[in-house]
Design a protein around this motif. Structure first.
Motif, PDB file in Angstrom:
ATOM      1  N   GLY A   1      85.028 -20.493 -11.457  1.00  9.22           N
ATOM      2  CA  GLY A   1      84.739 -19.912 -10.145  1.00  9.22           C
ATOM      3  C   GLY A   1      83.248 -19.696  -9.950  1.00  9.22           C
ATOM      4  N   LEU A   2      82.580 -19.220 -10.987  1.00  5.85           N
ATOM      5  CA  LEU A   2      81.140 -18.997 -10.899  1.00  5.85           C
ATOM      6  C   LEU A   2      80.377 -20.307 -10.744  1.00  5.85           C
ATOM      7  CD1 LEU A   2      78.914 -16.855 -10.984  1.00  5.85           C
ATOM      8  CD2 LEU A   2      78.842 -17.156 -13.458  1.00  5.85           C
ATOM      9  N   VAL A   3      80.753 -21.305 -11.524  1.00  5.21           N
ATOM     10  CA  VAL A   3      80.102 -22.617 -11.434  1.00  5.21           C
ATOM     11  C   VAL A   3      80.317 -23.218 -10.046  1.00  5.21           C
ATOM     12  CG1 VAL A   3      80.282 -25.001 -12.265  1.00  5.21           C
ATOM     13  CG2 VAL A   3      80.081 -23.137 -13.891  1.00  5.21           C
ATOM     14  N   SER A   4      81.524 -23.111  -9.527  1.00 11.16           N
ATOM     15  CA  SER A   4      81.804 -23.660  -8.198  1.00 11.16           C
ATOM     16  C   SER A   4      81.017 -22.937  -7.118  1.00 11.16           C
ATOM     17  CB  SER A   4      83.301 -23.568  -7.894  1.00 11.16           C
ATOM     18  OG  SER A   4      84.029 -24.374  -8.775  1.00 11.16           O
TER      19      SER A   4
ATOM     20  N   THR B   1      76.729 -23.094  -3.223  1.00 11.17           N
ATOM     21  CA  THR B   1      75.784 -22.239  -2.513  1.00 11.17           C
ATOM     22  C   THR B   1      74.347 -22.711  -2.660  1.00 11.17           C
ATOM     23  OG1 THR B   1      77.238 -20.355  -2.856  1.00 11.17           O
ATOM     24  CG2 THR B   1      74.972 -19.869  -2.245  1.00 11.17           C
ATOM     25  N   PHE B   2      73.938 -23.019  -3.867  1.00  8.21           N
ATOM     26  CA  PHE B   2      72.530 -23.312  -4.105  1.00  8.21           C
ATOM     27  C   PHE B   2      72.184 -24.794  -4.175  1.00  8.21           C
ATOM     28  CE2 PHE B   2      73.230 -19.069  -6.005  1.00  8.21           C
ATOM     29  CZ  PHE B   2      72.404 -18.348  -5.169  1.00  8.21           C
ATOM     30  N   PHE B   3      73.166 -25.639  -4.495  1.00  8.61           N
ATOM     31  CA  PHE B   3      72.858 -27.049  -4.680  1.00  8.61           C
ATOM     32  C   PHE B   3      73.594 -27.970  -3.716  1.00  8.61           C
ATOM     33  CE2 PHE B   3      72.191 -24.942  -8.769  1.00  8.61           C
ATOM     34  CZ  PHE B   3      70.855 -25.235  -8.981  1.00  8.61           C
ATOM     35  N   GLY B   4      74.615 -27.478  -3.029  1.00  7.63           N
ATOM     36  CA  GLY B   4      75.354 -28.290  -2.077  1.00  7.63           C
ATOM     37  C   GLY B   4      76.179 -29.391  -2.716  1.00  7.63           C
ATOM     38  N   THR B   5      76.495 -29.253  -3.993  1.00  6.87           N
ATOM     39  CA  THR B   5      77.288 -30.259  -4.700  1.00  6.87           C
ATOM     40  C   THR B   5      78.526 -29.597  -5.284  1.00  6.87           C
ATOM     41  OG1 THR B   5      76.082 -29.879  -6.759  1.00  6.87           O
ATOM     42  CG2 THR B   5      75.236 -31.601  -5.318  1.00  6.87           C
ATOM     43  N   GLU B   6      79.343 -30.369  -5.935  1.00  3.87           N
ATOM     44  CA  GLU B   6      80.562 -29.862  -6.572  1.00  3.87           C
ATOM     45  C   GLU B   6      80.437 -30.027  -8.080  1.00  3.87           C
ATOM     46  OE1 GLU B   6      83.065 -28.441  -5.006  1.00  3.87           O
ATOM     47  OE2 GLU B   6      82.362 -28.848  -2.982  1.00  3.87           O
TER      48      GLU B   6
ATOM     49  N   ASP C   1      90.008 -26.967  -2.456  1.00  2.00           N
ATOM     50  CA  ASP C   1      88.729 -27.089  -1.764  1.00  2.00           C
ATOM     51  C   ASP C   1      88.559 -25.859  -0.893  1.00  2.00           C
ATOM     52  OD1 ASP C   1      86.347 -28.150  -0.901  1.00  2.00           O
ATOM     53  OD2 ASP C   1      87.270 -29.315   0.709  1.00  2.00           O
ATOM     54  N   ARG C   2      87.757 -24.938  -1.336  1.00  2.00           N
ATOM     55  CA  ARG C   2      87.558 -23.664  -0.657  1.00  2.00           C
ATOM     56  C   ARG C   2      86.084 -23.487  -0.302  1.00  2.00           C
ATOM     57  NH1 ARG C   2      92.338 -22.847   0.811  1.00  2.00           N
ATOM     58  NH2 ARG C   2      93.865 -22.595  -0.802  1.00  2.00           N
ATOM     59  N   PRO C   3      85.816 -22.590   0.651  1.00  2.00           N
ATOM     60  CA  PRO C   3      84.409 -22.263   0.925  1.00  2.00           C
ATOM     61  C   PRO C   3      83.790 -21.507  -0.253  1.00  2.00           C
ATOM     62  CG  PRO C   3      85.889 -20.941   2.295  1.00  2.00           C
ATOM     63  CD  PRO C   3      86.731 -21.923   1.546  1.00  2.00           C
ATOM     64  N   SER C   4      82.498 -21.444  -0.252  1.00  4.78           N
ATOM     65  CA  SER C   4      81.774 -20.828  -1.371  1.00  4.78           C
ATOM     66  C   SER C   4      82.213 -19.401  -1.657  1.00  4.78           C
ATOM     67  CB  SER C   4      80.269 -20.843  -1.099  1.00  4.78           C
ATOM     68  OG  SER C   4      79.808 -22.158  -1.021  1.00  4.78           O
ATOM     69  N   ALA C   5      82.384 -18.618  -0.615  1.00  3.89           N
ATOM     70  CA  ALA C   5      82.727 -17.208  -0.811  1.00  3.89           C
ATOM     71  C   ALA C   5      84.100 -17.043  -1.464  1.00  3.89           C
ATOM     72  CB  ALA C   5      82.688 -16.469   0.514  1.00  3.89           C
ATOM     73  N   ALA C   6      85.014 -17.970  -1.231  1.00  2.00           N
ATOM     74  CA  ALA C   6      86.348 -17.871  -1.829  1.00  2.00           C
ATOM     75  C   ALA C   6      86.281 -18.014  -3.351  1.00  2.00           C
ATOM     76  CB  ALA C   6      87.272 -18.929  -1.240  1.00  2.00           C
ATOM     77  N   TYR C   7      85.300 -18.745  -3.833  1.00  2.00           N
ATOM     78  CA  TYR C   7      85.166 -18.902  -5.274  1.00  2.00           C
ATOM     79  C   TYR C   7      84.753 -17.589  -5.953  1.00  2.00           C
ATOM     80  CZ  TYR C   7      85.845 -23.901  -4.842  1.00  2.00           C
ATOM     81  OH  TYR C   7      86.389 -25.131  -4.606  1.00  2.00           O
TER      82      TYR C   7
END
Length: 75
Positions: free
Chosen positions: A20-23, A28-33, A42-48
């Protein structure tokens, strides 16, 4: 048996929390997966961040289970 369950739950919590932290950080910071969690959902950043909280809850539950005093067995 409790010790084994505590270690297992704690280990699963570490993996879930780390993913969850890595995702979250990667979106958030790199725009990648990064990691494998995005392949499952596939969730938004805040859901992670919620996934990180679930991982922490599992870790704390595992630690609490491991440190619980042994039960007294009656003959």
């Amino acid at each position: 048996m409790r010790t084994t369950i505590g270690y297992t739950v704690e280990s699963i919590g570490y993996v879930i929390g780390a993913q969850g932290l890595v995702s979250f950080v990667s979106q958030t910071f790199f725009g990648t997966e990064w990691g494998w969690l995005h392949k499952l959902v596939d969730r938004p950043s805040a859901a992670y961040l919620g996934v990180v909280v679930v991982g922490l809850a599992l870790v704390l539950g595992g630690v609490k289970t491991r440190k619980a005093p042994p039960r007294q067995e009656f003959a």
